[in-house]
Design an enzyme around this catalytic site. Structure first.
Site, PDB file in Angstrom:
ATOM      1  N   CYS A   2      62.243  41.031  18.686  1.00  8.09           N
ATOM      2  CA  CYS A   2      61.532  40.176  19.238  1.00  8.09           C
ATOM      3  C   CYS A   2      62.024  39.683  20.535  1.00  8.09           C
ATOM      4  CB  CYS A   2      60.948  38.950  18.354  1.00  8.09           C
ATOM      5  SG  CYS A   2      60.384  39.543  16.703  1.00  8.09           S
ATOM      6  N   ARG A  35      60.489  44.158  24.442  1.00  3.48           N
ATOM      7  CA  ARG A  35      61.199  43.974  23.072  1.00  3.48           C
ATOM      8  C   ARG A  35      60.126  43.811  21.759  1.00  3.48           C
ATOM      9  NH1 ARG A  35      66.608  42.433  23.239  1.00  3.48           N
ATOM     10  NH2 ARG A  35      66.564  41.760  21.394  1.00  3.48           N
ATOM     11  N   TRP A  85      57.565  41.553  17.652  1.00  3.43           N
ATOM     12  CA  TRP A  85      57.310  42.845  17.222  1.00  3.43           C
ATOM     13  C   TRP A  85      57.187  42.703  15.447  1.00  3.43           C
ATOM     14  CZ3 TRP A  85      59.678  46.432  13.602  1.00  3.43           C
ATOM     15  CH2 TRP A  85      59.207  47.470  13.736  1.00  3.43           C
ATOM     16  N   ASN A 111      64.069  35.807  15.677  1.00  9.02           N
ATOM     17  CA  ASN A 111      64.252  37.325  15.841  1.00  9.02           C
ATOM     18  C   ASN A 111      65.223  37.655  14.697  1.00  9.02           C
ATOM     19  OD1 ASN A 111      64.370  39.978  16.797  1.00  9.02           O
ATOM     20  ND2 ASN A 111      65.898  39.587  18.431  1.00  9.02           N
ATOM     21  N   GLY A 112      64.659  38.562  13.961  1.00 11.28           N
ATOM     22  CA  GLY A 112      65.261  39.250  13.094  1.00 11.28           C
ATOM     23  C   GLY A 112      64.540  39.357  11.742  1.00 11.28           C
ATOM     24  N   GLU A 493      65.301  65.576  22.198  1.00 13.66           N
ATOM     25  CA  GLU A 493      64.892  64.726  23.273  1.00 13.66           C
ATOM     26  C   GLU A 493      63.456  64.797  24.086  1.00 13.66           C
ATOM     27  OE1 GLU A 493      65.592  61.922  23.511  1.00 13.66           O
ATOM     28  OE2 GLU A 493      64.659  61.130  25.400  1.00 13.66           O
ATOM     29  N   LYS A 497      60.367  62.165  23.354  1.00 12.19           N
ATOM     30  CA  LYS A 497      59.477  61.418  24.562  1.00 12.19           C
ATOM     31  C   LYS A 497      57.978  61.600  24.355  1.00 12.19           C
ATOM     32  CE  LYS A 497      62.246  59.267  26.522  1.00 12.19           C
ATOM     33  NZ  LYS A 497      62.904  59.293  25.261  1.00 12.19           N
ATOM     34  N   GLU A 500      56.577  59.507  21.172  1.00 14.18           N
ATOM     35  CA  GLU A 500      56.609  58.253  21.678  1.00 14.18           C
ATOM     36  C   GLU A 500      55.769  57.709  22.673  1.00 14.18           C
ATOM     37  OE1 GLU A 500      60.345  56.287  22.143  1.00 14.18           O
ATOM     38  OE2 GLU A 500      61.092  57.751  23.366  1.00 14.18           O
ATOM     39  N   HIS A 516      63.355  81.326  11.521  1.00 12.07           N
ATOM     40  CA  HIS A 516      63.761  81.149  10.022  1.00 12.07           C
ATOM     41  C   HIS A 516      62.784  80.176   9.382  1.00 12.07           C
ATOM     42  CE1 HIS A 516      67.616  82.836  10.183  1.00 12.07           C
ATOM     43  NE2 HIS A 516      67.728  82.403  11.590  1.00 12.07           N
ATOM     44  N   LYS A 619      61.656  48.106  22.383  1.00 14.16           N
ATOM     45  CA  LYS A 619      63.007  48.514  22.955  1.00 14.16           C
ATOM     46  C   LYS A 619      64.134  48.549  22.044  1.00 14.16           C
ATOM     47  CE  LYS A 619      64.965  50.265  26.592  1.00 14.16           C
ATOM     48  NZ  LYS A 619      64.731  51.686  26.790  1.00 14.16           N
TER      49      LYS A 619
HETATM   50  C1  AGP Z   1      64.504  56.000  23.063  1.00 13.58           C
HETATM   51  O1  AGP Z   1      63.153  56.593  23.788  1.00 13.58           O
HETATM   52  C2  AGP Z   1      63.555  55.294  21.921  1.00 13.58           C
HETATM   53  N1  AGP Z   1      62.993  54.363  22.449  1.00 13.58           N
HETATM   54  C3  AGP Z   1      64.709  54.806  20.759  1.00 13.58           C
HETATM   55  O2  AGP Z   1      64.918  56.365  20.122  1.00 13.58           O
HETATM   56  C4  AGP Z   1      65.991  54.478  21.142  1.00 13.58           C
HETATM   57  O3  AGP Z   1      66.865  55.362  21.975  1.00 13.58           O
HETATM   58  C5  AGP Z   1      66.981  54.105  19.956  1.00 13.58           C
HETATM   59  O4  AGP Z   1      65.969  53.018  19.367  1.00 13.58           O
HETATM   60  C6  AGP Z   1      68.252  53.480  20.174  1.00 13.58           C
HETATM   61  O5  AGP Z   1      68.179  52.467  21.023  1.00 13.58           O
HETATM   62  P1  AGP Z   1      69.748  51.940  21.773  1.00 13.58           P
HETATM   63  O6  AGP Z   1      70.161  53.129  22.501  1.00 13.58           O
HETATM   64  O7  AGP Z   1      69.175  50.798  22.175  1.00 13.58           O
HETATM   65  O8  AGP Z   1      70.475  51.970  20.346  1.00 13.58           O
END
Ligand code: AGP
Length: 624
Positions: A2, A35, A85, A111-112, A493, A497, A500, A516, A619
């Site tokens: 959060c 966040r 969040w 937060n947590g 990657e 992308k 997400e 395979h 984030k």
């Molecule tokens: C990346 O597009 C994602 N949002 C997510 O996988 C991110 O890379 C992952 O949560 C790690 O975050 P960090 O680099 O802040 O540890």
């Protein structure tokens, strides 16, 4: 994960009250909304008030702003704010923070995750306390109220409460008895202090207050902070005074703005040449030797390293996979890459000769933090590669190598990914230098190629229109991504992308794996991206990928090929080719991932999706 903000201003008398506490907190929440954005809320305190005033609303911050316009809170001298969040309890008004206690005199944000909240809540319910939410946080509000009633000291009450909680938490609280005061505590979750003139700030990260001040204090593990207009007092959980480290934020508020782009993600894709260039800055001495000063690990220790384990999550883990190829090739040290959340549960074999490399943009990912702690408990050395100054993981590592990508606001990582890859190249070359596995001129040659990468990345961005056109007309419900060698993590990657940002099923494979089993997925019209290595790469890596393209093309796949300028071998088998500049094999991810980032961003935008704050994401994942 959060977003938390706190403000304490002058509170001498009723004449000190103003809109400023609320406006600073709302601006801070706006900068932290990446966040978490399931709900938001604020609480303010003014001299003489018998209660705190609080407003909270499910949905994005704009919903709270509308509520405040309709039902304003009084002017005040201190305020706290939260953007959520959801973990315990859905994103509803009732579950939004702040949570109140003590007859509305006390407000708490968190937060947590409080892991022992159920038992604590049962105790309160047995005493007749009525809970208004399904959250774990509300328990902290009632605990704090009870401790405050017994001690009359909010900081002491926070210390006592913190010692009763299990799990991870950053807590902020205000009380109507203390109109110019905010008290906070942190255990595992992030909290930093912003130092102002006649006012002070608190935030989950510096983005909360960087528009007000760039002078900040790092708070350590298990600390309580009390801020008023003119004072910041930090203690440990036992009440002993602590002197935290001051630092200056190395970017300004404008860096965290869109700069004319329609989304932060667009901006950050365009920021990538600069992110790579700045991560390379200042890393060599006049003689051209690598000098990674902040590493703080003795060269003799690095020479004794017999294994490297990279721990990370998501995109950062894919950067780790690229690092594996480079470091093993340059240094001849075995490199394992492990998802941080899997790492400590597999009883990894570690020793004082193991170098654990934690890669993290936020420096707050709980899975990675816990893996770092486990590694250090096992005697391994931990080096973290981090983008966010003042975050927790560097503080808990033996050494840190900062990337300089600037603030990455879009939840989906782009520029931080390229900066992480760049930092791992620097680490690999530094290890090769220290261990003598490459000659200085060989290292210098790679560094020269690295310094040429920002311009090559820029060229790919400038030539991105064709991939944008393809993205806008893409209507498939599934997309595959294939790559070999360092192209394999790029394929992973690219798939992430698309998942997400556009919520499309996408999967990345090692190209050699397609035969395979996964080739069964291939049907006429299925879009498949293929990252083709340089024709100059060794062991016929290139020709094997060409074969893979033929195999899927023969089954009707729509082949979208990323290949090096001049590589005409791909033309007979590619429905579309996105050219990238000629680049050494190991450095190719810095350019080959860019068309995939642009594709995902454009497709999601074309579908009207929120590219910067995709659904269900945050984030910084600060819960395990
Ligand atoms: C990346 O597009 C994602 N949002 C997510 O996988 C991110 O890379 C992952 O949560 C790690 O975050 P960090 O680099 O802040 O540890």
């Amino acid at each position: 994960m959060c977003g938390i903000v706190g403000y304490a201003g002058p509170a001498g008398s009723i004449s000190d009250v103003s809109e400023r506490p609320l406006s600073v907190v709302l601006e801070g929440l706006r900068r932290l909304e990446y966040r978490g954005y399931d709900s938001a809320g604020v609480a303010v305190v003014a001299p003489g008030a018998s209660q705190v005033s609080s407003r909270k609303k499910a949905g994005k911050l704009s919903n709270l702003v509308e509520l405040l316009a309709a039902e304003p809170v009084p002017v005040a001298t201190a305020a706290i704010g939260h953007t959520r969040w959801a973990t315990h309890g859905g994103p509803t008004d009732a579950n939004a923070h702040p949570h109140l206690a003590d007859d509305g005199k006390l407000a708490v944000i968190h937060n947590g995750i409080i892991e022992n909240f159920a038992a604590l809540r049962d105790e309160f319910i047995a005493e007749g306390v009525r809970f208004l939410s399904q959250t774990d946080t509300e328990v902290a509000a009632h605990l704090l109220a009870r401790e405050y009633r017994s001690s009359g000291d909010l900081a002491a009450a926070m210390r006592a409460t913190a010692q009763l909680l299990e799990g991870t938490f950053t807590l902020l609280a205000v009380h109507s008895d203390l109109p110019g005061t905010v008290v906070g505590a942190r255990h595992d979750s992030p909290l930093v202090v912003g130092l102002g003139q006649g006012e002070n700030f608190l935030g989950s990260d510096v983005a909360a207050f960087v528009s007000e001040t760039r002078v900040a204090l790092e708070l350590g593990q298990d600390q309580v902070v009390t801020i008023t207009a003119d004072e910041v007092v930090v203690t440990d959980f036992e009440g002993r005074i602590v002197t935290p480290t001051t630092f200056t934020v190395d970017w300004d508020a404008s860096a965290a703005e869109k700069g004319g782009f329609r989304t932060f993600m667009d901006k950050e894709i365009h920021d990538q040449p600069q992110a790579v260039a700045e991560t390379l800055l200042g890393r060599t001495d006049a003689a051209g030797r690598l000098t990674l000063d902040e590493l703080r690990i003795d060269e003799s220790v690095l020479r004794a390293v017999d294994k490297i384990v990279v721990i990370a999550c998501g995109t950062a883990a894919y950067a780790g996979h690229v690092a594996k190829y480079a470091i093993e090739h340059w240094c001849r040290i075995p490199v394992e890459v492990e998802l941080a959340h899997e790492f400590r549960y597999r009883d990894p074999v570690l020793s004082e000769k193991t170098l654990v490399v934690a890669i993290t943009q936020s420096g707050e990912t709980m899975d990675t933090l816990m893996a770092v702690r486990h590694a250090r408990e096992q005697g391994a050395r931990v080096l973290s590669i981090v983008n966010t100054h003042g975050s927790t993981i560097p503080r808990e590592s033996d050494a840190v190598l900062y990337t300089h990508a600037g603030p990455e606001i879009a939840v989906a990582s782009t520029k931080a990914f390229l900066a992480q890859i760049t930092a791992t190249y620097l680490l690999g070359l530094y290890l090769a230098q220290v261990r003598g596995t490459k000659f200085p001129d060989e290292i210098a040659e790679v560094l020269t190629e690295l310094k040429a990468m920002p311009a090559k990345i820029q060229r790919v961005i400038d030539n991105g229109e064709r991939v944008r056109v393809i993205a806008r007309w893409m209507d498939s419900r599934s997309v595959l991504f294939l790559g070999r060698h360092v192209g394999f993590p790029v394929a992973m990657e690219g798939a992430l992308k698309l998942k997400e940002l556009a919520y499309i099923h996408a999967e990345g494979f090692a190209a050699g794996e397609i035969k395979h089993g996964p080739i069964a997925l291939v049907e006429p019209g299925l879009p498949v991206f293929v990252i083709v290595p340089s024709p100059r790469s060794r062991d016929s890596l290139h020709s094997k990928v060409i074969s893979n393209i033929q195999e899927i093309r023969a089954r009707g796949a729509r082949t979208l090929v990323i290949a090096e300028e001049g590589d005409e071998d791909v033309l007979p088998y590619a429905d579309e080719v996105f050219w990238v500049p000629q680049t050494p094999t190991l450095l190719a991810p810095l350019v080959t991932v860019v068309p995939l980032q642009i594709f995902a961003c454009e497709l999601a935008s074309a579908r009207g999706l929120d590219v910067d704050q995709p659904r269900n994401l945050a984030k910084s994942v600060t819960v395990e």
